[in-house]
Design a protein around this motif. Sequence first.
Motif, PDB file in Angstrom:
ATOM      1  N   THR A  99       0.849  -1.177   0.000  1.00 36.50           N
ATOM      2  CA  THR A  99       0.000   0.000   0.000  1.00 36.50           C
ATOM      3  C   THR A  99       0.889   1.232   0.000  1.00 36.50           C
ATOM      4  N   THR A 100       0.297   2.377  -0.320  1.00 38.02           N
ATOM      5  CA  THR A 100       0.999   3.653  -0.337  1.00 38.02           C
ATOM      6  C   THR A 100       0.376   4.554   0.718  1.00 38.02           C
ATOM      7  N   LEU A 101       1.198   5.033   1.638  1.00 35.17           N
ATOM      8  CA  LEU A 101       0.735   5.797   2.787  1.00 35.17           C
ATOM      9  C   LEU A 101       1.261   7.221   2.688  1.00 35.17           C
ATOM     10  N   ILE A 102       0.339   8.193   2.650  1.00 36.99           N
ATOM     11  CA  ILE A 102       0.716   9.596   2.501  1.00 36.99           C
ATOM     12  C   ILE A 102       0.110  10.387   3.664  1.00 36.99           C
ATOM     13  N   PRO A 103       0.957  10.983   4.508  1.00 36.53           N
ATOM     14  CA  PRO A 103       0.443  11.728   5.661  1.00 36.53           C
ATOM     15  C   PRO A 103      -0.584  12.778   5.267  1.00 36.53           C
ATOM     16  N   GLY A 104      -1.700  12.769   5.988  1.00 38.18           N
ATOM     17  CA  GLY A 104      -2.772  13.721   5.716  1.00 38.18           C
ATOM     18  C   GLY A 104      -3.763  13.266   4.670  1.00 38.18           C
ATOM     19  N   GLU A 105      -3.403  12.238   3.898  1.00 42.22           N
ATOM     20  CA  GLU A 105      -4.301  11.738   2.849  1.00 42.22           C
ATOM     21  C   GLU A 105      -4.761  10.311   3.109  1.00 42.22           C
ATOM     22  N   THR A 106      -3.956   9.559   3.835  1.00 43.75           N
ATOM     23  CA  THR A 106      -4.284   8.159   4.124  1.00 43.75           C
ATOM     24  C   THR A 106      -3.982   7.876   5.594  1.00 43.75           C
ATOM     25  N   GLY A 107      -4.357   6.672   6.010  1.00 46.47           N
ATOM     26  CA  GLY A 107      -3.894   6.220   7.302  1.00 46.47           C
ATOM     27  C   GLY A 107      -2.401   5.918   7.248  1.00 46.47           C
ATOM     28  N   CYS A 108      -1.849   5.497   8.366  1.00 43.52           N
ATOM     29  CA  CYS A 108      -0.435   5.144   8.408  1.00 43.52           C
ATOM     30  C   CYS A 108      -0.312   3.638   8.638  1.00 43.52           C
ATOM     31  N   LEU A 109       0.905   3.154   8.728  1.00 42.70           N
ATOM     32  CA  LEU A 109       1.107   1.723   8.914  1.00 42.70           C
ATOM     33  C   LEU A 109       0.485   1.233  10.210  1.00 42.70           C
ATOM     34  N   ARG A 110       0.549   2.033  11.264  1.00 41.72           N
ATOM     35  CA  ARG A 110      -0.022   1.629  12.551  1.00 41.72           C
ATOM     36  C   ARG A 110      -1.540   1.540  12.470  1.00 41.72           C
ATOM     37  N   CYS A 111      -2.160   2.299  11.574  1.00 44.14           N
ATOM     38  CA  CYS A 111      -3.613   2.184  11.384  1.00 44.14           C
ATOM     39  C   CYS A 111      -3.972   0.806  10.828  1.00 44.14           C
ATOM     40  N   ILE A 112      -3.098   0.267   9.985  1.00 44.85           N
ATOM     41  CA  ILE A 112      -3.363  -1.013   9.341  1.00 44.85           C
ATOM     42  C   ILE A 112      -2.963  -2.177  10.230  1.00 44.85           C
ATOM     43  N   VAL A 113      -1.778  -2.070  10.839  1.00 48.77           N
ATOM     44  CA  VAL A 113      -1.257  -3.117  11.733  1.00 48.77           C
ATOM     45  C   VAL A 113      -1.003  -2.466  13.080  1.00 48.77           C
ATOM     46  N   ASN A 114      -1.989  -2.567  13.997  1.00 48.46           N
ATOM     47  CA  ASN A 114      -1.888  -1.890  15.290  1.00 48.46           C
ATOM     48  C   ASN A 114      -0.752  -2.419  16.153  1.00 48.46           C
ATOM     49  N   GLU A 115      -0.549  -3.738  16.117  1.00 45.77           N
ATOM     50  CA  GLU A 115       0.490  -4.351  16.937  1.00 45.77           C
ATOM     51  C   GLU A 115       1.368  -5.234  16.069  1.00 45.77           C
ATOM     52  N   ALA A 116       2.653  -5.226  16.392  1.00 44.82           N
ATOM     53  CA  ALA A 116       3.596  -6.034  15.627  1.00 44.82           C
ATOM     54  C   ALA A 116       3.344  -7.514  15.877  1.00 44.82           C
ATOM     55  N   PRO A 117       3.347  -8.337  14.829  1.00 40.80           N
ATOM     56  CA  PRO A 117       3.244  -9.785  15.033  1.00 40.80           C
ATOM     57  C   PRO A 117       4.495 -10.298  15.734  1.00 40.80           C
ATOM     58  N   PRO A 118       4.406 -11.454  16.384  1.00 48.02           N
ATOM     59  CA  PRO A 118       5.584 -11.985  17.081  1.00 48.02           C
ATOM     60  C   PRO A 118       6.713 -12.283  16.097  1.00 48.02           C
ATOM     61  N   PRO A 119       7.960 -12.095  16.520  1.00 44.35           N
ATOM     62  CA  PRO A 119       9.097 -12.385  15.633  1.00 44.35           C
ATOM     63  C   PRO A 119       9.091 -13.847  15.198  1.00 44.35           C
ATOM     64  N   MET A 120       9.427 -14.084  13.954  1.00 35.76           N
ATOM     65  CA  MET A 120       9.481 -15.442  13.431  1.00 35.76           C
ATOM     66  C   MET A 120      10.336 -15.460  12.172  1.00 35.76           C
ATOM     67  N   VAL A 121      10.806 -16.655  11.820  1.00 32.38           N
ATOM     68  CA  VAL A 121      11.495 -16.818  10.542  1.00 32.38           C
ATOM     69  C   VAL A 121      10.425 -16.962   9.472  1.00 32.38           C
ATOM     70  N   ILE A 122      10.363 -16.011   8.564  1.00 31.93           N
ATOM     71  CA  ILE A 122       9.291 -15.958   7.568  1.00 31.93           C
ATOM     72  C   ILE A 122       9.657 -16.838   6.380  1.00 31.93           C
ATOM     73  N   PRO A 123       8.795 -17.783   6.013  1.00 26.41           N
ATOM     74  CA  PRO A 123       9.053 -18.574   4.805  1.00 26.41           C
ATOM     75  C   PRO A 123       8.875 -17.707   3.565  1.00 26.41           C
ATOM     76  N   VAL A 124       9.713 -17.907   2.573  1.00 25.37           N
ATOM     77  CA  VAL A 124       9.605 -17.064   1.384  1.00 25.37           C
ATOM     78  C   VAL A 124      10.332 -17.711   0.213  1.00 25.37           C
ATOM     79  N   ILE A 125       9.757 -17.551  -0.967  1.00 26.91           N
ATOM     80  CA  ILE A 125      10.422 -17.912  -2.208  1.00 26.91           C
ATOM     81  C   ILE A 125      10.587 -16.625  -3.013  1.00 26.91           C
ATOM     82  N   GLY A 126      11.641 -16.529  -3.798  1.00 28.07           N
ATOM     83  CA  GLY A 126      12.036 -15.266  -4.393  1.00 28.07           C
ATOM     84  C   GLY A 126      11.002 -14.560  -5.228  1.00 28.07           C
ATOM     85  N   VAL A 127      10.083 -15.303  -5.856  1.00 28.21           N
ATOM     86  CA  VAL A 127       9.104 -14.641  -6.719  1.00 28.21           C
ATOM     87  C   VAL A 127       8.187 -13.708  -5.940  1.00 28.21           C
TER      88      VAL A 127
END
Length: 243
Positions: A160-188
């Motif tokens: 998403t694209t967050l612009i102060p005064g025009e949109t919410g911020c990251l904290r509006c979308i994710v109020n609390e940080a998820p617990p730390p973990m090793v995230i599975p991922v493939i390059g694509v």
Amino acid sequence: MLTKAELERYQRQILIEGFDEAGQEKLKQAKVMIAGVGGLGSPIAIYLTVAGVGHIRIVDNDVVEPSNLNRQILHWDNDISKAKVQSAREKLSQLNPNITVEALQETIAEDNVLELVGDCHLIVDAMDNFPARYLLNKAALTKRIPFFYGGINGLYGMATTLIPGETGCLRCIVNEAPPPMVIPVIGVTPGIIGCIQATEVIKYIVGNGKLLKNRLLLVDGLEMTFQEVECGIDPKCPDCGCL
């Protein structure tokens, strides 16, 4: 002004409707901070570099490890144990010698985040941890500059694209940080999300097209579906609710 060599290099994108030479000059004058040059940061940095963004500041404190190589396409086998920002700058400078690549091997922290952002015109999030993302989010709010968010997990991603005064911020979308973990991922997956983020940055700088404002784009690589979720300002947000 664009040089003759730059006009030749960028001629195909200058042809895009609403882009033209004026848009390319805006890219040349832009100063962008990319936080992280790993899975997301690699495609973001590559495509902003070849598009002609004039000044790119990359910030990362890590060194290249073998487990990075399945997705962090700026880093190769002979870069193992090298600082990621050094490895990235070497490749990016070869991709486009006409731009400035500034490499800062730093850990983003509360006492240095504003200095690291400095006079950059926008922040691109390519981090893998929410504490650092929240610091960058607050820095964007403080400086009133855009923050381009992207996240991945396995074959799933979001942006998403967050612009102060025009949109919410990251904290509006994710109020609390998820617990730390090793995230599975493939390059694509970071390839897809990073390209979306780079596209948003280019559109914002040039002033062309519809941005992902107040829209969270969800990508499901397993089912190959794209969905949008509306996201706005949370009036109770501790970071931006008072804006």
